[in-house]
Write a protein that holds these residues in place. Structure first.
Motif, PDB file in Angstrom:
ATOM      1  N   SER A   5       8.826  -3.151   6.479  1.00  0.00           N
ATOM      2  CA  SER A   5       8.449  -4.522   6.096  1.00  0.00           C
ATOM      3  C   SER A   5       8.518  -5.280   7.486  1.00  0.00           C
ATOM      4  O   SER A   5       7.987  -6.512   7.441  1.00  0.00           O
ATOM      5  N   GLU A   6       9.150  -4.816   8.390  1.00  0.00           N
ATOM      6  CA  GLU A   6       8.713  -5.529   9.655  1.00  0.00           C
ATOM      7  C   GLU A   6       7.731  -5.674  10.183  1.00  0.00           C
ATOM      8  O   GLU A   6       7.547  -6.472  11.317  1.00  0.00           O
ATOM      9  N   ARG A  38      -2.813   6.512   3.908  1.00  0.00           N
ATOM     10  CA  ARG A  38      -4.084   5.688   4.469  1.00  0.00           C
ATOM     11  C   ARG A  38      -4.559   4.615   3.907  1.00  0.00           C
ATOM     12  O   ARG A  38      -5.398   3.944   4.400  1.00  0.00           O
ATOM     13  N   ARG A  39      -4.062   4.229   2.962  1.00  0.00           N
ATOM     14  CA  ARG A  39      -4.393   2.903   2.072  1.00  0.00           C
ATOM     15  C   ARG A  39      -3.700   1.819   2.856  1.00  0.00           C
ATOM     16  O   ARG A  39      -4.007   0.697   2.497  1.00  0.00           O
ATOM     17  N   ASP A  40      -2.606   1.958   3.595  1.00  0.00           N
ATOM     18  CA  ASP A  40      -1.769   0.795   4.066  1.00  0.00           C
ATOM     19  C   ASP A  40      -2.111   0.998   5.751  1.00  0.00           C
ATOM     20  O   ASP A  40      -1.548   1.624   6.228  1.00  0.00           O
ATOM     21  N   LEU A  41      -2.747  -0.046   6.249  1.00  0.00           N
ATOM     22  CA  LEU A  41      -3.213  -0.105   7.556  1.00  0.00           C
ATOM     23  C   LEU A  41      -1.925  -0.164   8.470  1.00  0.00           C
ATOM     24  O   LEU A  41      -2.206   0.281   9.690  1.00  0.00           O
ATOM     25  N   ARG A  42      -1.083  -0.865   8.025  1.00  0.00           N
ATOM     26  CA  ARG A  42       0.373  -0.879   8.846  1.00  0.00           C
ATOM     27  C   ARG A  42       0.830   0.395   9.110  1.00  0.00           C
ATOM     28  O   ARG A  42       1.068   0.582  10.503  1.00  0.00           O
ATOM     29  N   GLN A  43       0.884   1.223   8.442  1.00  0.00           N
ATOM     30  CA  GLN A  43       1.292   2.674   8.586  1.00  0.00           C
ATOM     31  C   GLN A  43       0.181   3.337   9.442  1.00  0.00           C
ATOM     32  O   GLN A  43       0.818   4.204  10.447  1.00  0.00           O
ATOM     33  N   VAL A  44      -0.927   3.382   9.175  1.00  0.00           N
ATOM     34  CA  VAL A  44      -1.882   3.985  10.084  1.00  0.00           C
ATOM     35  C   VAL A  44      -1.878   3.434  11.641  1.00  0.00           C
ATOM     36  O   VAL A  44      -1.864   4.454  12.293  1.00  0.00           O
TER      37      VAL A  44
END
Length: 59
Positions: A5-6, A38-44
């Motif tokens: 969330s940060e 892969r659907r969450d650009l933040r994680q990628v």
């Protein structure tokens, strides 16, 4: 440890058609061994940095 969330609000990009299986949305990071959605650009983007730490997911 950095919380997901940060990194800001979810950025769920569209990549054309959906994969046949839910598992196809994930890969294992070579550096830390964490599953990345892969659907969450933040994680990628987070996992592109070779010196990153594992993300802590919000409960």
């Amino acid at each position: 440890m950095t919380k997901l969330s940060e990194l800001g609000p979810p950025n769920l990009g569209r990549r054309g058609r959906e994969p046949a299986a839910e598992l196809d949305h994930f890969y294992v990071c070579r550096n830390c061994g964490q599953l990345v959605d892969r659907r969450d650009l933040r994680q990628v983007i987070w996992h592109q940095n070779p010196e990153h730490e594992r993300l802590e997911f919000d409960s």
